[in-house]
Design a protein around this motif. Structure first.
Motif, PDB file in Angstrom:
ATOM      1  N   ASN A  25       4.567   6.853   7.868  1.00 50.24           N
ATOM      2  CA  ASN A  25       5.109   5.870   6.936  1.00 50.24           C
ATOM      3  C   ASN A  25       5.162   4.491   7.607  1.00 50.24           C
ATOM      4  O   ASN A  25       4.805   3.476   7.025  1.00 50.24           O
ATOM      5  CB  ASN A  25       6.512   6.313   6.514  1.00 50.24           C
ATOM      6  N   TRP A  26       5.587   4.497   8.861  1.00 51.20           N
ATOM      7  CA  TRP A  26       5.671   3.239   9.606  1.00 51.20           C
ATOM      8  C   TRP A  26       4.289   2.644   9.840  1.00 51.20           C
ATOM      9  O   TRP A  26       4.074   1.444   9.668  1.00 51.20           O
ATOM     10  CB  TRP A  26       6.344   3.470  10.965  1.00 51.20           C
ATOM     11  N   VAL A  51      11.496  -1.429  11.537  1.00 48.39           N
ATOM     12  CA  VAL A  51      10.407  -0.631  12.111  1.00 48.39           C
ATOM     13  C   VAL A  51       9.896  -1.344  13.379  1.00 48.39           C
ATOM     14  O   VAL A  51       9.580  -2.524  13.326  1.00 48.39           O
ATOM     15  CB  VAL A  51       9.252  -0.482  11.096  1.00 48.39           C
ATOM     16  N   VAL A  58      10.307  10.331  15.742  1.00 50.12           N
ATOM     17  CA  VAL A  58       9.381   9.662  14.821  1.00 50.12           C
ATOM     18  C   VAL A  58       8.365  10.641  14.242  1.00 50.12           C
ATOM     19  O   VAL A  58       7.691  10.326  13.273  1.00 50.12           O
ATOM     20  CB  VAL A  58       8.626   8.492  15.495  1.00 50.12           C
ATOM     21  N   GLY A  77      -3.225  -0.662   6.277  1.00 47.25           N
ATOM     22  CA  GLY A  77      -2.375  -0.213   5.190  1.00 47.25           C
ATOM     23  C   GLY A  77      -2.839   1.065   4.509  1.00 47.25           C
ATOM     24  O   GLY A  77      -2.033   1.838   4.035  1.00 47.25           O
ATOM     25  N   ALA A  98       7.778  -4.448   7.233  1.00 51.16           N
ATOM     26  CA  ALA A  98       8.137  -3.309   8.077  1.00 51.16           C
ATOM     27  C   ALA A  98       9.162  -3.729   9.128  1.00 51.16           C
ATOM     28  O   ALA A  98      10.163  -3.047   9.356  1.00 51.16           O
ATOM     29  CB  ALA A  98       6.892  -2.728   8.738  1.00 51.16           C
ATOM     30  N   LEU A 148       8.831  13.876   6.708  1.00 54.95           N
ATOM     31  CA  LEU A 148       9.617  13.263   5.647  1.00 54.95           C
ATOM     32  C   LEU A 148      10.102  14.336   4.690  1.00 54.95           C
ATOM     33  O   LEU A 148       9.385  15.292   4.410  1.00 54.95           O
ATOM     34  CB  LEU A 148       8.753  12.265   4.867  1.00 54.95           C
ATOM     35  N   ALA A 197       9.175  13.492  12.973  1.00 52.77           N
ATOM     36  CA  ALA A 197       9.862  14.354  12.009  1.00 52.77           C
ATOM     37  C   ALA A 197       9.204  14.248  10.639  1.00 52.77           C
ATOM     38  O   ALA A 197       8.802  13.156  10.223  1.00 52.77           O
ATOM     39  CB  ALA A 197      11.330  13.957  11.920  1.00 52.77           C
ATOM     40  N   SER A 247       0.165  -2.601   6.148  1.00 53.43           N
ATOM     41  CA  SER A 247       0.201  -3.122   4.793  1.00 53.43           C
ATOM     42  C   SER A 247       0.910  -4.471   4.739  1.00 53.43           C
ATOM     43  O   SER A 247       0.451  -5.404   4.088  1.00 53.43           O
ATOM     44  CB  SER A 247       0.910  -2.123   3.890  1.00 53.43           C
ATOM     45  N   ASP A 286       0.803  -1.223   0.000  1.00 51.93           N
ATOM     46  CA  ASP A 286       0.000   0.000   0.000  1.00 51.93           C
ATOM     47  C   ASP A 286       0.835   1.272   0.000  1.00 51.93           C
ATOM     48  O   ASP A 286       0.292   2.371  -0.013  1.00 51.93           O
ATOM     49  CB  ASP A 286      -0.938   0.018   1.208  1.00 51.93           C
ATOM     50  N   SER A 318       1.485   2.995   8.134  1.00 46.39           N
ATOM     51  CA  SER A 318       0.930   2.411   6.909  1.00 46.39           C
ATOM     52  C   SER A 318       1.662   1.125   6.537  1.00 46.39           C
ATOM     53  O   SER A 318       1.038   0.143   6.131  1.00 46.39           O
ATOM     54  CB  SER A 318       1.044   3.389   5.742  1.00 46.39           C
ATOM     55  N   ALA A 319       2.977   1.134   6.686  1.00 40.14           N
ATOM     56  CA  ALA A 319       3.754  -0.052   6.322  1.00 40.14           C
ATOM     57  C   ALA A 319       3.392  -1.234   7.216  1.00 40.14           C
ATOM     58  O   ALA A 319       3.244  -2.360   6.744  1.00 40.14           O
ATOM     59  CB  ALA A 319       5.246   0.247   6.407  1.00 40.14           C
ATOM     60  N   ARG A 372       0.371  11.459   7.007  1.00 34.51           N
ATOM     61  CA  ARG A 372       0.806  11.722   5.635  1.00 34.51           C
ATOM     62  C   ARG A 372       2.250  12.170   5.511  1.00 34.51           C
ATOM     63  O   ARG A 372       2.927  11.861   4.542  1.00 34.51           O
ATOM     64  CB  ARG A 372      -0.068  12.810   5.000  1.00 34.51           C
ATOM     65  N   TYR A 373       2.710  12.946   6.494  1.00 37.96           N
ATOM     66  CA  TYR A 373       3.984  13.627   6.289  1.00 37.96           C
ATOM     67  C   TYR A 373       5.091  13.192   7.239  1.00 37.96           C
ATOM     68  O   TYR A 373       6.254  13.457   6.970  1.00 37.96           O
ATOM     69  CB  TYR A 373       3.780  15.145   6.389  1.00 37.96           C
ATOM     70  N   ALA A 374       4.746  12.550   8.347  1.00 35.21           N
ATOM     71  CA  ALA A 374       5.796  12.214   9.304  1.00 35.21           C
ATOM     72  C   ALA A 374       6.326  10.809   9.056  1.00 35.21           C
ATOM     73  O   ALA A 374       5.677   9.975   8.439  1.00 35.21           O
ATOM     74  CB  ALA A 374       5.268  12.328  10.733  1.00 35.21           C
ATOM     75  N   LYS A 375       7.523  10.590   9.544  1.00 38.52           N
ATOM     76  CA  LYS A 375       8.144   9.273   9.490  1.00 38.52           C
ATOM     77  C   LYS A 375       7.224   8.226  10.126  1.00 38.52           C
ATOM     78  O   LYS A 375       7.042   7.143   9.593  1.00 38.52           O
ATOM     79  CB  LYS A 375       9.464   9.370  10.256  1.00 38.52           C
ATOM     80  N   LEU A 376       6.617   8.611  11.254  1.00 40.45           N
ATOM     81  CA  LEU A 376       5.742   7.679  11.962  1.00 40.45           C
ATOM     82  C   LEU A 376       4.595   7.204  11.075  1.00 40.45           C
ATOM     83  O   LEU A 376       4.214   6.031  11.106  1.00 40.45           O
ATOM     84  CB  LEU A 376       5.198   8.351  13.228  1.00 40.45           C
TER      85      LEU A 376
END
Ligand SMILES: Nc1ncnc2c1ncn2[C@@H]1O[C@H](COP(=O)(O)OP(=O)(O)OP(=O)(O)O)[C@@H](O)[C@H]1O
Ligand SMILES: [Mg+2]
Lengths: 258, 326
Positions: free
Chosen positions: B196-197, B213, A113, B270, B208, A117, A115, B203, A92, B199-200, B190-194
């Protein structure tokens, strides 16, 4: 120079002794092929090295230093990058986000965490990477991985290992499901990183590939390492017979003698 | 991505189709009954919206990570009951009592998260059991009766349930909480590193974890967050009506999950969208409000709500299929 040394690694899943005792050494700038039939314990061995699960017993040395690898993060920090057989991408997420998963470029690092991207860098680096692996013409860094073919996914996973090309790169059946062109891409990549001084541990069922890129062969059977040979000193038939356990070359000699 | 392509993928996205349906619904209600858009009615809707909406934000993050929490409605009830009991019967300062309530919510979320991740029981079963435990605790410590009404204005009451007027509209401060928390949640997902984690993990958890992660820790914190937000929403509601009841929030868990999935977040993890959740929260709120105004008999509400939710989900599924094919 030795990069990675395993001593007596053991691992059981309940009553299944997936890894009875494995010891070997991987040197700098060397491609070692790990062979063995289905269920021989190859994936188990590399999962132990890459921190997916802890071993029951045994020691791991990186550059002569004894290390303890308790998590995948530990392995990555020690410079061990692994591409697992059951592909390691999140469907996804976009290609770019997958490439940098766990190592995201961020601004304002002190936010931890939380921060943000660095999206521009994420996309640029991803495009550059895809270009390097030779698949840029087809793939868009923003595309979701769920829209890719199996072979394309494999290529992404490989370019990720390339990106962080550490001391040791482990590939578990990287050419599975790949077309001719992608397979050549992978083998070329293996040679490339070897020439750059990295070490590669390559698991594959394709013995022809082994003879194309490997320097040394290690064969596993039922959780044990049963043979270790340099490629120059052996041939396809011998290796095949060691893997299956049947001494085919002896058999061949016999028939010839008759 | 070329602009045209990006636009078409936006239009096909589930949150966009939810938004269109929301606008259609609002238009239908507005035409059917002029009072629907009156300041009084809008103020009313905006008073209720944040209470479920705040929980839905936490639930969206949790669902995106591949888990969910059925105990939120019970926590919504228990937290204010405990706080009010401490204040009314224990003579504890309201600030200290709120702190105790916060600790309680953290503990409930942590227990949910630890059992789900470390013992490996599905979150459906764990949080269903937790729902019973928490609701049971609220009923037991109050002996099943609502608490005496408590109406002492002060800093915390103003902070959580104060109200202000803009022209003829009357809003509660809870709306600011909802807006602020929504912006934070959008940022994180949407925008933070967290994000991304998160969603991963939802998913493909193994992928991950293989990238280092800390999936279990992230999930535990999300369970804690969801519990705390449920407790916060419970406090806002209790302060607003100056009373706490052990049965408050009954059934909220399903309403909240409905808001989240109607907005386009995948129940399987995800894929999560905070914007969609806000649309979903607005949609369910205005449906509940609108069908009263247009004169649907009270006992038939849930038929309508259920049918509309189902229609939304079918629409999402069809869009998803379409996207996969093209
Ligand atoms: N998580 C697990 N739980 C239980 N048994 C396992 C687990 N992982 C592996 N095994 C068992 O350990 C043995 C070795 O498995 P492993 O995956 O290492 O084989 P492999 O050499 O990689 O095989 P293949 O070539 O098919 O990938 C098998 O018998 C397998 O069933
Ligand atoms: Mg394997």
């Amino acid at each position: 120079m030795e990069v990675l040394r395993l001593q007596n690694l053991q691992k059981s899943f309940g009553s299944v002794r997936a890894l009875k005792s494995a010891s070997f050494t991987l040197n700098e700038g060397e491609v070692v092929a790990l062979l063995g039939d289905n269920g021989a314990g190859k994936s188990t061995l590399i999962k132990a090295i890459s921190g997916v699960f802890p071993v029951d017993r045994g020691d791991i040395y990186v550059r002569g230093q004894k290390v303890s690898i308790r998590s995948t993060r530990d392995a990555m920090d020690l410079g061990i990058e692994t591409i697992h057989q059951d592909t390691s991408l999140a469907p996804d997420l976009s290609i770019a986000r997958n490439l940098f998963l766990g190592r995201e470029p961020v601004n304002l690092k002190w936010l931890g965490v939380f921060a943000p991207l660095d999206l521009a860098q994420l996309r640029d680096a991803a495009s550059a990477l895809l270009k390097r692996v030779g698949i840029s013409k087809k793939l868009d860094a923003d595309a979701l991985v769920s829209t890719l073919s199996g072979g394309e996914r494999q290529s992404i996973a490989i370019s990720r290992a390339m990106q962080f090309a550490a001391k040791v790169i482990i590939l578990d059946e990287p050419t599975n499901n790949l077309g001719v062109e992608e397979t050549h891409g992978v083998l070329r990549f293996v040679k490339e990183v070897r020439d750059a001084g990295h070490s590669v541990l390559l698991i594959t069922h394709n013995i022809h590939h082994v003879f194309q890129v490997a320097d040394r062969i290690i064969v596993m059977r039922r959780g044990e390492i049963v043979a270790e040979q340099t490629v120059a000193d052996t041939d396809l038939l011998t290796v095949e017979s060691i893997i299956t356990g049947a001494d085919m070359s002896a058999l061949l000699k016999e028939t010839r003698a008759k | 991505m070329p602009r045209a392509k990006r636009r078409s993928s936006l239009i096909r996205s589930p949150q966009f189709s939810s938004l269109v349906i929301l606008i259609v619904l609002l238009a239908v209600f507005a035409i059917a009954d002029a009072n629907f858009l009156s300041p009084l009615n809008i103020s009313n809707m905006m008073a209720f919206l944040p209470e479920l909406g705040i929980i839905a934000l936490g639930m969206t993050l949790l669902l995106t990570a591949g888990e969910f929490d059925l105990s939120v409605g019970a926590v919504f009830g228990l937290a204010p009951v405990v706080v009010m009991l401490l204040v009314q019967n224990g003579g504890v300062d309201i600030g200290v009592a709120l702190l105790a309530g916060l600790v309680l919510c953290i503990a409930i979320g942590a227990i949910n998260g630890l059992i789900v991740t470390k013992i490996g029981i599905s979150s459906f079963l764990v949080t269903l059991s937790m729902l019973l435990v928490v609701r049971g605790a609220a009923l037991y410590i109050t002996q099943g009766f609502p608490l005496k009404s408590w109406d002492q204005p002060g800093f915390f009451v103003t902070l959580l349930a104060g109200s202000f007027s803009i022209g003829t509209f009357r809003f509660y401060t809870s709306l600011w909480w909802f807006i602020g928390l929504s912006l934070l949640a959008v940022y994180v997902l949407r925008y933070a590193k967290l994000g991304n984690w998160i969603s991963a993990i939802g998913s493909n958890r193994n992928a991950a974890v293989a990238r280092g992660v800390p999936a279990d820790a992230v999930k535990i914190w999300l369970f804690i967050l969801t519990s705390v937000l449920a407790g916060l929403a419970g406090m806002i509601s209790a302060f607003r009506i100056s009373a706490a009841s052990p049965v408050a929030g009954t059934g909220y868990e399903l309403e909240v999950i409905a808001m989240v999935v109607v907005g386009g977040t995948a129940l399987t993890g995800g894929r999560g969208t905070i914007f969609g959740t806000i649309v979903g929260a607005l949609m369910l709120r205005s449906i509940r409000n609108g069908i009263v105004l247009i004169g649907v008999p009270g006992l038939a509400y849930n038929i309508f709500v259920g049918v509309i939710i189902l229609a939304m989900l079918i629409l999402h599924a069809l869009l998803q299929k379409n996207a996969a094919r093209s």
